[in-house]
Design an enzyme around this catalytic site. Structure first.
Site, mmCIF file in Angstrom:
data_model
loop_
_atom_site.group_PDB
_atom_site.id
_atom_site.type_symbol
_atom_site.label_atom_id
_atom_site.label_comp_id
_atom_site.label_asym_id
_atom_site.label_seq_id
_atom_site.Cartn_x
_atom_site.Cartn_y
_atom_site.Cartn_z
ATOM 1 N N ASP A 92 0.858 -1.179 0.000
ATOM 2 C CA ASP A 92 0.000 0.000 0.000
ATOM 3 C C ASP A 92 0.895 1.230 0.000
ATOM 4 O O ASP A 92 2.105 1.142 0.196
ATOM 5 C CB ASP A 92 -0.984 -0.020 1.164
ATOM 6 C CG ASP A 92 -0.322 0.078 2.523
ATOM 7 O OD1 ASP A 92 0.874 0.391 2.589
ATOM 8 O OD2 ASP A 92 -1.009 -0.147 3.529
ATOM 9 N N ASP A 271 -7.272 -7.619 2.241
ATOM 10 C CA ASP A 271 -6.236 -7.708 3.273
ATOM 11 C C ASP A 271 -6.823 -7.152 4.561
ATOM 12 O O ASP A 271 -7.740 -6.327 4.537
ATOM 13 C CB ASP A 271 -4.995 -6.892 2.896
ATOM 14 C CG ASP A 271 -5.186 -5.405 3.196
ATOM 15 O OD1 ASP A 271 -4.678 -4.929 4.234
ATOM 16 O OD2 ASP A 271 -5.871 -4.718 2.408
#
Length: 376
Positions: A92, A271
């Site tokens: 990310d 996730d």
């Protein structure tokens, strides 16, 4: 990166597919264990590969930038080599950490100035240097730099933030063209849909992101405290707009029930820290509900942790023994619980895939949601 759709559920928007990168195949739907700082907490890489067996794990740009630092990662040859992981990695961009550092950061058009949670030192993230950082980390899938808005969020703030995220996206794309790959494999770039819980903003953002023409797309700004109904409503709006031939990643979600419901809405990738964080606190997920292994009721229960035997720890140890480990604060207890929970999450998404391909996902999903909504 190549994405192929292999099957769709007739009674929902669930789909099964395959993502192929230079580090291998990712079968979807998929749950990605969170390896924030180059490790999935409490699990050796060998256990991760042999027992939990994920096709992909997640790393965090903010944390890896601070420690071990970009210079070390580049000297190692990227995160894969540094942590000895030869499968896929997604990073990310640090946008969520910017959100969580609300008292330590200042957001401007140029980027975000923030104080390190480690030593208080000041740093700046911009769309440009975050792209460079993710090139250095070397994940197979990298994310656009965005602002994750809180919940609840004022409409005007959410609108301004969304437009800034779109401008940052354009800067990310422009800069990526100028920064070559650092290692001997390619990277796929995913932009992120924002818009808080406002339907018109979500539609507008999804259309903007869809038009960017990226290899995959992500949905951000959810799982930040909004009710589950809002999560599902926003996801449905967005998945109806995002292109069908690209993978869809819902960031930071969630409980096993959240995951199944969002698979039904057309999400491919997930996730969440929940399976590992909850494991360290003694909360186990099973197909028949959750277990607080610290409870006195398990003191003399010598039955296996989980008779489904998804991972080897499930039948190797008893509930009584695992409770004992938590009671005496033995690290092994947290490790056992972590392996169990991650194994369960991967089992759940892989079972979902099987039922999508078999054509009975909706029936199976409804049964599982009812079963899992229990405290044992």
């Amino acid at each position: 990166m190549i994405f192929n759709l292999e099957g769709k559920d007739a009674q929902s928007s669930a789909r099964a597919g395959k993502i192929t990168t230079d580090h291998g195949v990712i079968e979807t739907p998929i749950f990605m264990p969170v390896g924030t700082v180059g490790t999935v907490k409490g699990v050796h890489q060998r256990e991760l590969k042999d027992e939990i067996n994920p096709d992909i794990i997640l790393g965090n740009t903010y944390h890896l930038y601070l420690r071990p630092g970009i210079e070390t990662l580049e000297k190692a040859g990227g995160l894969h080599k540094f942590m000895n992981w030869d499968r896929n990695i997604l990073t990310d961009s640090g946008g969520y950490q910017v959100y969580s550092l609300s008292g330590r950061r200042k957001i401007k058009e140029e980027g975000v100035k923030f104080k390190s949670h480690i030593d208080g030192s000041y740093h700046v993230f911009t769309p440009e240097n975050v792209m460079e950082t993710q090139r250095s980390i070397g994940a197979d899938i990298i994310m656009a730099f965005d602002e994750c808005t809180p919940y609840p969020c004022d409409y005007n703030y959410a609108k301004r933030s969304m437009h800034m995220t779109h401008r940052w996206l354009d800067r990310c794309i422009d800069h990526l063209h100028k920064v070559p790959y650092k290692y001997d494999y390619s990277q796929a770039f995913f932009p992120i849909v924002q818009g808080s819980t406002y339907k018109d903003l979500r539609r507008q953002s999804a259309e903007y992101i869809a038009n960017a023409g990226a290899l995959g797309n992500a949905i951000g700004g959810l799982s930040v405290g909004e009710p589950a109904e809002e999560l599902y409503a926003m996801t449905e709006i967005v998945t109806e707009i995002l292109p069908e031939d690209k993978p869809r990643y819902l960031m930071g979600v969630g409980t096993p029930i959240n995951i199944l419901e969002n698979i039904a809405l057309g999400v491919d990738m997930f996730d969440c820290v929940m399976p590992t964080r909850n494991a360290r606190n003694g909360m186990l997920f099973t197909a028949y509900g959750s277990i607080n292994i610290k409870n006195l009721k398990w003191k003399d229960d010598f039955s296996p942790i989980d008779e489904m035997n998804i991972t080897w720890v499930d039948t190797e140890y008893s509930k009584a023994y695992l409770r004992h480990l938590f009671h005496v604060n033995e690290l092994l207890g947290k490790q056992i619980a972590t392996i169990h929970n991650l194994g369960f999450y991967l089992w759940l998404t892989r079972e979902a895939r099987k039922h999508i391909l078999a054509g009975d996902f909706r029936t199976w999903k409804d049964k599982m949601v009812k079963q899992m909504d229990n405290r044992l």
